[in-house]
Design a protein around this motif. Structure first.
Motif, PDB file in Angstrom:
ATOM      1  N   THR A 293       0.815  -1.214   0.000  1.00 18.57           N
ATOM      2  CA  THR A 293       0.000   0.000   0.000  1.00 18.57           C
ATOM      3  C   THR A 293       0.851   1.268   0.000  1.00 18.57           C
ATOM      4  O   THR A 293       0.319   2.373   0.126  1.00 18.57           O
ATOM      5  N   LEU A 294       2.158   1.105  -0.151  1.00 20.23           N
ATOM      6  CA  LEU A 294       3.062   2.248  -0.183  1.00 20.23           C
ATOM      7  C   LEU A 294       3.618   2.503  -1.575  1.00 20.23           C
ATOM      8  O   LEU A 294       3.541   3.625  -2.085  1.00 20.23           O
ATOM      9  N   MET A 295       4.191   1.486  -2.178  1.00 21.64           N
ATOM     10  CA  MET A 295       4.911   1.687  -3.431  1.00 21.64           C
ATOM     11  C   MET A 295       4.879   0.435  -4.286  1.00 21.64           C
ATOM     12  O   MET A 295       5.113  -0.670  -3.786  1.00 21.64           O
ATOM     13  N   ARG A 296       4.569   0.625  -5.561  1.00 27.89           N
ATOM     14  CA  ARG A 296       4.684  -0.444  -6.538  1.00 27.89           C
ATOM     15  C   ARG A 296       5.279   0.129  -7.814  1.00 27.89           C
ATOM     16  O   ARG A 296       4.667   0.961  -8.478  1.00 27.89           O
ATOM     17  N   VAL A 297       6.485  -0.316  -8.135  1.00 30.03           N
ATOM     18  CA  VAL A 297       7.159   0.094  -9.373  1.00 30.03           C
ATOM     19  C   VAL A 297       7.181  -1.115 -10.293  1.00 30.03           C
ATOM     20  O   VAL A 297       7.786  -2.137  -9.973  1.00 30.03           O
ATOM     21  N   ARG A 298       6.521  -1.006 -11.415  1.00 30.94           N
ATOM     22  CA  ARG A 298       6.403  -2.123 -12.350  1.00 30.94           C
ATOM     23  C   ARG A 298       7.545  -2.098 -13.359  1.00 30.94           C
ATOM     24  O   ARG A 298       8.257  -1.097 -13.484  1.00 30.94           O
ATOM     25  N   HIS A 299       7.684  -3.180 -14.091  1.00 30.29           N
ATOM     26  CA  HIS A 299       8.743  -3.250 -15.096  1.00 30.29           C
ATOM     27  C   HIS A 299       8.213  -3.909 -16.363  1.00 30.29           C
ATOM     28  O   HIS A 299       7.199  -4.622 -16.340  1.00 30.29           O
ATOM     29  N   GLY A 300       8.902  -3.671 -17.456  1.00 25.86           N
ATOM     30  CA  GLY A 300       8.527  -4.266 -18.728  1.00 25.86           C
ATOM     31  C   GLY A 300       9.560  -3.957 -19.792  1.00 25.86           C
ATOM     32  O   GLY A 300      10.435  -3.096 -19.608  1.00 25.86           O
ATOM     33  N   ALA A 307       2.017   6.130 -17.799  1.00 26.97           N
ATOM     34  CA  ALA A 307       2.863   6.135 -16.603  1.00 26.97           C
ATOM     35  C   ALA A 307       2.924   7.542 -16.013  1.00 26.97           C
ATOM     36  O   ALA A 307       2.957   8.538 -16.743  1.00 26.97           O
ATOM     37  N   TYR A 308       2.935   7.600 -14.703  1.00 29.00           N
ATOM     38  CA  TYR A 308       3.159   8.873 -14.011  1.00 29.00           C
ATOM     39  C   TYR A 308       4.615   9.295 -14.191  1.00 29.00           C
ATOM     40  O   TYR A 308       4.921  10.460 -14.458  1.00 29.00           O
ATOM     41  N   VAL A 309       5.530   8.331 -14.054  1.00 25.81           N
ATOM     42  CA  VAL A 309       6.954   8.562 -14.274  1.00 25.81           C
ATOM     43  C   VAL A 309       7.571   7.225 -14.673  1.00 25.81           C
ATOM     44  O   VAL A 309       7.161   6.173 -14.185  1.00 25.81           O
ATOM     45  N   SER A 310       8.520   7.259 -15.576  1.00 23.21           N
ATOM     46  CA  SER A 310       9.179   6.028 -16.029  1.00 23.21           C
ATOM     47  C   SER A 310      10.644   6.308 -16.320  1.00 23.21           C
ATOM     48  O   SER A 310      11.025   7.434 -16.665  1.00 23.21           O
ATOM     49  N   VAL A 311      11.480   5.253 -16.169  1.00 18.27           N
ATOM     50  CA  VAL A 311      12.904   5.354 -16.476  1.00 18.27           C
ATOM     51  C   VAL A 311      13.340   4.050 -17.141  1.00 18.27           C
ATOM     52  O   VAL A 311      12.741   2.992 -16.939  1.00 18.27           O
ATOM     53  N   TYR A 312      14.406   4.145 -17.910  1.00 17.75           N
ATOM     54  CA  TYR A 312      14.982   2.978 -18.588  1.00 17.75           C
ATOM     55  C   TYR A 312      16.286   2.623 -17.887  1.00 17.75           C
ATOM     56  O   TYR A 312      17.180   3.467 -17.757  1.00 17.75           O
ATOM     57  N   TYR A 313      16.372   1.379 -17.402  1.00 20.40           N
ATOM     58  CA  TYR A 313      17.554   0.978 -16.630  1.00 20.40           C
ATOM     59  C   TYR A 313      17.765  -0.520 -16.769  1.00 20.40           C
ATOM     60  O   TYR A 313      16.811  -1.299 -16.715  1.00 20.40           O
ATOM     61  N   ARG A 314      18.996  -0.920 -16.968  1.00 17.84           N
ATOM     62  CA  ARG A 314      19.369  -2.336 -17.092  1.00 17.84           C
ATOM     63  C   ARG A 314      18.552  -3.061 -18.169  1.00 17.84           C
ATOM     64  O   ARG A 314      18.171  -4.217 -18.025  1.00 17.84           O
ATOM     65  N   GLY A 315      18.293  -2.357 -19.266  1.00 22.19           N
ATOM     66  CA  GLY A 315      17.594  -2.972 -20.390  1.00 22.19           C
ATOM     67  C   GLY A 315      16.097  -3.129 -20.202  1.00 22.19           C
ATOM     68  O   GLY A 315      15.444  -3.807 -21.004  1.00 22.19           O
ATOM     69  N   LEU A 316      15.530  -2.498 -19.167  1.00 26.62           N
ATOM     70  CA  LEU A 316      14.096  -2.594 -18.881  1.00 26.62           C
ATOM     71  C   LEU A 316      13.530  -1.210 -18.584  1.00 26.62           C
ATOM     72  O   LEU A 316      14.263  -0.288 -18.205  1.00 26.62           O
ATOM     73  N   TRP A 317      12.219  -1.087 -18.758  1.00 26.81           N
ATOM     74  CA  TRP A 317      11.502   0.106 -18.336  1.00 26.81           C
ATOM     75  C   TRP A 317      10.921  -0.145 -16.948  1.00 26.81           C
ATOM     76  O   TRP A 317      10.346  -1.201 -16.690  1.00 26.81           O
TER      77      TRP A 317
END
Length: 359
Positions: A293-300, A307-317
């Motif tokens: 209920t605090l934080m969930r950062v998804r990947h794909g 997305a509210y905010v997104s970054v590209y890191y280690r070959g994933l979003w």
């Protein structure tokens, strides 16, 4: 006549440009820089949360100043044909401006990094956040790692541990605090003391239901009996009635804590890029129990569309969904604490100047 027309054209163009370019550049340029700083700040914060999940070193690059010079270039002329009896002359003008921005960055490191990120959050700052409207359970879950006998996953204040954390009783206490807070029965005030500053949690009695909740809360906090005034302090004195020890986290500790809400692909667990946490029975611990209920950062693999905010890191979003209000609230909360902690440390705040020079 041609010279007069050209002069009039040049004068008109100069007057129009100098009267319009400056205000327009401020109106559109200021908003553009503001939006760019805000967007890159939240992207940098998310990037560092992902880095912490992978046990990579965080790095914050501050924008210390922005200056922009604006050069205005004007031109005027005449064109046409002079051949009786159908001579024609048409004046023309051209206006252009060139913007030359200068942006200065500074990495946050050394003693400034230690002071801002490694020092425990002050109790006075916790009070400021409370009076700013943040829910009491969100404040305590992120930035308090021990409350009396209750542990709030203290080892989650650093790199992901291998053993499952202890947090259930702490969550039960903060849920009671939230229910009392939501009913308007909680008042939090600052208590300065020579022995150690603290916070006074004053509860208002309203019916038998309040008595039940207060009794449960006091029992969880290890108090000998129900009380409607609880002192939360980092250094309680022996025998002090109604006093409960509160151990705050640092800003970096709070970031590590919520970074466990960053979801990573199974293959990263398999090859050991991310440590696997197990409970006493040897089962894999689900960190969503702590951060759900605090934080969930998804990947794909693909850049997200909503997305509210997104970054590209280690070959994933990696991203926070725009409709995930709990995660957005916690993310904004962390961003505010980041600004609060850096308020007395930063040098020059971002400055935008737009001098207009006509050429």
């Amino acid at each position: 006549m041609r010279r007069t027309a050209a002069a009039l054209v040049l004068f008109s163009a100069t007057t129009l440009a100098c009267g319009a370019v400056g205000p327009r550049s401020l109106r559109y340029g200021r908003g553009t820089y503001n939006a760019a700083i805000q967007q890159t700040n939240i992207e940098q914060l998310l990037l560092n949360l992902v880095r912490l999940r992978y046990r990579d070193a965080p790095l914050f690059l501050e924008v210390t100043s922005i200056s922009s010079s604006l050069s205005l270039e004007l031109g005027a002329g005449l064109g046409g044909t002079i051949a009786p009896p159908n001579s024609s002359v048409a004046p023309g003008s051209a206006v252009s401006y060139i913007e030359r921005p200068t942006i200065t960055y500074a990495p946050l490191q050394g003693s400034r990094f230690g002071t801002q990120f490694l020092s425990p959050v002050e109790l006075s700052d916790i009070l400021l956040l409370y009076h700013a409207g943040w829910a009491i359970d969100r404040i305590f879950r992120v930035f308090v790692q021990k409350l009396g006998p209750l542990q709030n996953a203290p080892r989650a204040s650093g790199p992901t541990p291998h053993n499952a954390p202890e947090f259930e009783a702490f969550f039960a206490a903060t849920e009671l605090m939230r229910s009392l807070w939501a009913d308007g029965l909680v008042d939090l005030t600052y208590l300065p003391s020579v022995a150690g500053n603290g916070l006074t949690l004053t509860l208002t009695r309203r019916g038998d239901d309040t008595d039940t909740r207060v009794a449960r809360l006091c029992a969880l906090l290890g108090l000998p009996g129900p009380t409607y005034k609880i002192t939360l302090t980092e250094a309680p004195r022996p025998g002090e009635v109604g006093a409960v020890q509160l151990v705050p986290r640092s800003l970096l500790g709070g970031m590590y804590y919520v970074s466990h809400g960053v979801e990573v692909p199974p293959e990263d667990y398999a090859v050991g890029r991310v440590p696997t946490t197990r409970d006493d029975a040897g089962e894999v611990f689900d960190w969503a129990r702590l951060t759900g209920t605090l934080m969930r950062v998804r990947h794909g693999a693909r850049e997200p569309k909503n997305a509210y905010v997104s970054v590209y890191y280690r070959g994933l979003w990696f991203w926070i969904a725009d409709n995930d209000l709990d995660s957005k609230s916690t993310f904004s909360f962390i961003a505010q604490v980041l600004e609060l902690q850096s308020g007395e440390i930063k040098g020059t705040a971002p400055v935008l100047t737009l001098p207009i020079a006509a050429e």
